[in-house]
Design a protein around this motif. Structure first.
Motif, PDB file in Angstrom:
ATOM      1  N   SER A  21       0.832  -1.212   0.000  1.00  0.00           N
ATOM      2  CA  SER A  21       0.000   0.000   0.000  1.00  0.00           C
ATOM      3  C   SER A  21       0.863   1.257   0.000  1.00  0.00           C
ATOM      4  N   ASP A  22       1.916   1.255   0.821  1.00  0.00           N
ATOM      5  CA  ASP A  22       2.814   2.412   0.870  1.00  0.00           C
ATOM      6  C   ASP A  22       3.580   2.587  -0.440  1.00  0.00           C
ATOM      7  N   LEU A  23       3.994   1.481  -1.042  1.00  0.00           N
ATOM      8  CA  LEU A  23       4.692   1.559  -2.328  1.00  0.00           C
ATOM      9  C   LEU A  23       3.782   2.169  -3.390  1.00  0.00           C
ATOM     10  N   GLU A  24       2.533   1.710  -3.422  1.00  0.00           N
ATOM     11  CA  GLU A  24       1.573   2.256  -4.383  1.00  0.00           C
ATOM     12  C   GLU A  24       1.353   3.747  -4.142  1.00  0.00           C
ATOM     13  N   SER A  25       1.251   4.135  -2.875  1.00  0.00           N
ATOM     14  CA  SER A  25       1.069   5.552  -2.531  1.00  0.00           C
ATOM     15  C   SER A  25       2.275   6.396  -2.942  1.00  0.00           C
ATOM     16  N   ALA A  26       3.457   5.792  -2.932  1.00  0.00           N
ATOM     17  CA  ALA A  26       4.684   6.502  -3.311  1.00  0.00           C
ATOM     18  C   ALA A  26       4.869   6.552  -4.826  1.00  0.00           C
ATOM     19  N   GLY A  27       3.938   5.962  -5.567  1.00  0.00           N
ATOM     20  CA  GLY A  27       4.010   6.027  -7.020  1.00  0.00           C
ATOM     21  C   GLY A  27       4.778   4.905  -7.688  1.00  0.00           C
ATOM     22  N   ILE A  28       5.104   3.854  -6.942  1.00  0.00           N
ATOM     23  CA  ILE A  28       5.786   2.711  -7.550  1.00  0.00           C
ATOM     24  C   ILE A  28       4.751   1.958  -8.386  1.00  0.00           C
ATOM     25  N   PRO A  29       5.021   1.737  -9.665  1.00  0.00           N
ATOM     26  CA  PRO A  29       4.039   1.067 -10.514  1.00  0.00           C
ATOM     27  C   PRO A  29       3.731  -0.359 -10.042  1.00  0.00           C
ATOM     28  N   MET A  30       2.459  -0.715 -10.082  1.00  0.00           N
ATOM     29  CA  MET A  30       2.046  -2.059  -9.667  1.00  0.00           C
ATOM     30  C   MET A  30       2.754  -3.139 -10.473  1.00  0.00           C
ATOM     31  N   ALA A  31       3.051  -2.852 -11.728  1.00  0.00           N
ATOM     32  CA  ALA A  31       3.721  -3.839 -12.576  1.00  0.00           C
ATOM     33  C   ALA A  31       5.125  -4.169 -12.073  1.00  0.00           C
ATOM     34  N   ASP A  32       5.687  -3.320 -11.222  1.00  0.00           N
ATOM     35  CA  ASP A  32       7.040  -3.524 -10.700  1.00  0.00           C
ATOM     36  C   ASP A  32       7.064  -4.191  -9.334  1.00  0.00           C
ATOM     37  N   ILE A  33       5.899  -4.555  -8.810  1.00  0.00           N
ATOM     38  CA  ILE A  33       5.798  -5.141  -7.473  1.00  0.00           C
ATOM     39  C   ILE A  33       5.319  -6.585  -7.577  1.00  0.00           C
ATOM     40  N   SER A  34       5.964  -7.474  -6.821  1.00  0.00           N
ATOM     41  CA  SER A  34       5.543  -8.874  -6.764  1.00  0.00           C
ATOM     42  C   SER A  34       5.360  -9.310  -5.327  1.00  0.00           C
ATOM     43  N   VAL A  35       4.351 -10.144  -5.114  1.00  0.00           N
ATOM     44  CA  VAL A  35       4.068 -10.717  -3.801  1.00  0.00           C
ATOM     45  C   VAL A  35       3.959 -12.218  -3.974  1.00  0.00           C
ATOM     46  N   LEU A  36       4.584 -12.958  -3.056  1.00  0.00           N
ATOM     47  CA  LEU A  36       4.522 -14.415  -3.065  1.00  0.00           C
ATOM     48  C   LEU A  36       4.407 -14.879  -1.621  1.00  0.00           C
ATOM     49  N   ALA A  37       3.337 -15.596  -1.308  1.00  0.00           N
ATOM     50  CA  ALA A  37       3.112 -16.032   0.069  1.00  0.00           C
ATOM     51  C   ALA A  37       2.605 -17.462   0.094  1.00  0.00           C
ATOM     52  N   ASN A  38       3.034 -18.201   1.101  1.00  0.00           N
ATOM     53  CA  ASN A  38       2.495 -19.525   1.343  1.00  0.00           C
ATOM     54  C   ASN A  38       0.988 -19.409   1.445  1.00  0.00           C
ATOM     55  N   GLU A  39       0.287 -20.342   0.887  1.00  0.00           N
ATOM     56  CA  GLU A  39      -1.170 -20.312   0.874  1.00  0.00           C
ATOM     57  C   GLU A  39      -1.747 -20.163   2.274  1.00  0.00           C
ATOM     58  N   SER A  40      -1.031 -20.652   3.276  1.00  0.00           N
ATOM     59  CA  SER A  40      -1.526 -20.535   4.646  1.00  0.00           C
ATOM     60  C   SER A  40      -1.546 -19.090   5.129  1.00  0.00           C
ATOM     61  N   ALA A  41      -0.833 -18.192   4.438  1.00  0.00           N
ATOM     62  CA  ALA A  41      -0.843 -16.783   4.826  1.00  0.00           C
ATOM     63  C   ALA A  41      -2.240 -16.196   4.717  1.00  0.00           C
TER      64      ALA A  41
END
Length: 194
Positions: free
Chosen positions: A19-39
């Protein structure tokens, strides 16, 4: 262009950083998230059609109150990690490597993104144990801002976490190893931030 990668003990911390990255103007295309399904248990993530999750099976997801990248999370299976919720360029790259028949797709994807081999193994193991990985491709002029945002949410130090894993007998990420269930993931997330 630089890639900055961090792992958090909880999905909620990573979600706040996004959320903070998006607010700072970092493009969504440049962000990746990977989490264990249990997250998703931790973050009340609701994934549709869970039983359809196989290698390459992207499944729609709904994240309460989150916008942008996080609404694009999908469920897929990556060897050694089992079902993961993922979004962004890193997930696509890891999935492409897996589909191509390479083992340890996530480790290879992280190394190709500029993460050291040792850190790539630790990060992959951390996701397997329930952590949430956040990786950002950013222009050189945004590096300090991205580091500041990511560090604000207390990521763990890969050298210290790797040492803790090795003290428990772990050597490196094993893509043939089984994914941890929710109980084991909770145990690891419960460790003090290293």
């Amino acid at each position: 262009m630089q890639t900055i990668t961090k792992v958090y003990a909880s999905y909620d911390r990573a979600r706040s950083a996004v959320s903070d990255l998006e607010s700072a103007g970092i493009p969504m295309a440049d962000i990746s998230v990977l989490a264990n399904e249990s997250a998703r248990e931790d973050a009340t993530l609701q994934v549709e059609n869970e039983t359809e999750a196989g290698a390459g099976a992207g499944v729609g997801a709904v994240v309460g109150g989150a916008a942008g990248l996080l609404t694009g999370l999908g469920l897929m299976a990556i060897p050694g990690l089992g079902p993961v919720v993922a979004a962004g360029w890193l997930a696509s790259t890891a999935l492409g490597v897996v589909a191509g028949g390479a083992t340890g797709g996530i480790v290879g994807s992280l190394i190709n993104a500029g993460v050291s081999e040792d850190d790539a193994h630790v990060y992959s193991e951390a996701v397997r144990r329930g952590g949430t990985l956040l990786s950002v491709n950013t222009q050189d002029h945004n590096v300090a801002t991205v580091h500041s945002i990511l560090d604000k949410y207390s990521p763990f130090d890969p050298a210290e976490r790797g040492a803790a894993y090795r003290n428990d007998g772990w050597n490196k990420f094993d893509p043939e190893g089984g994914a941890y269930g929710f109980v084991n993931s909770n145990d690891d997330r419960g460790r003090p931030s290293l």
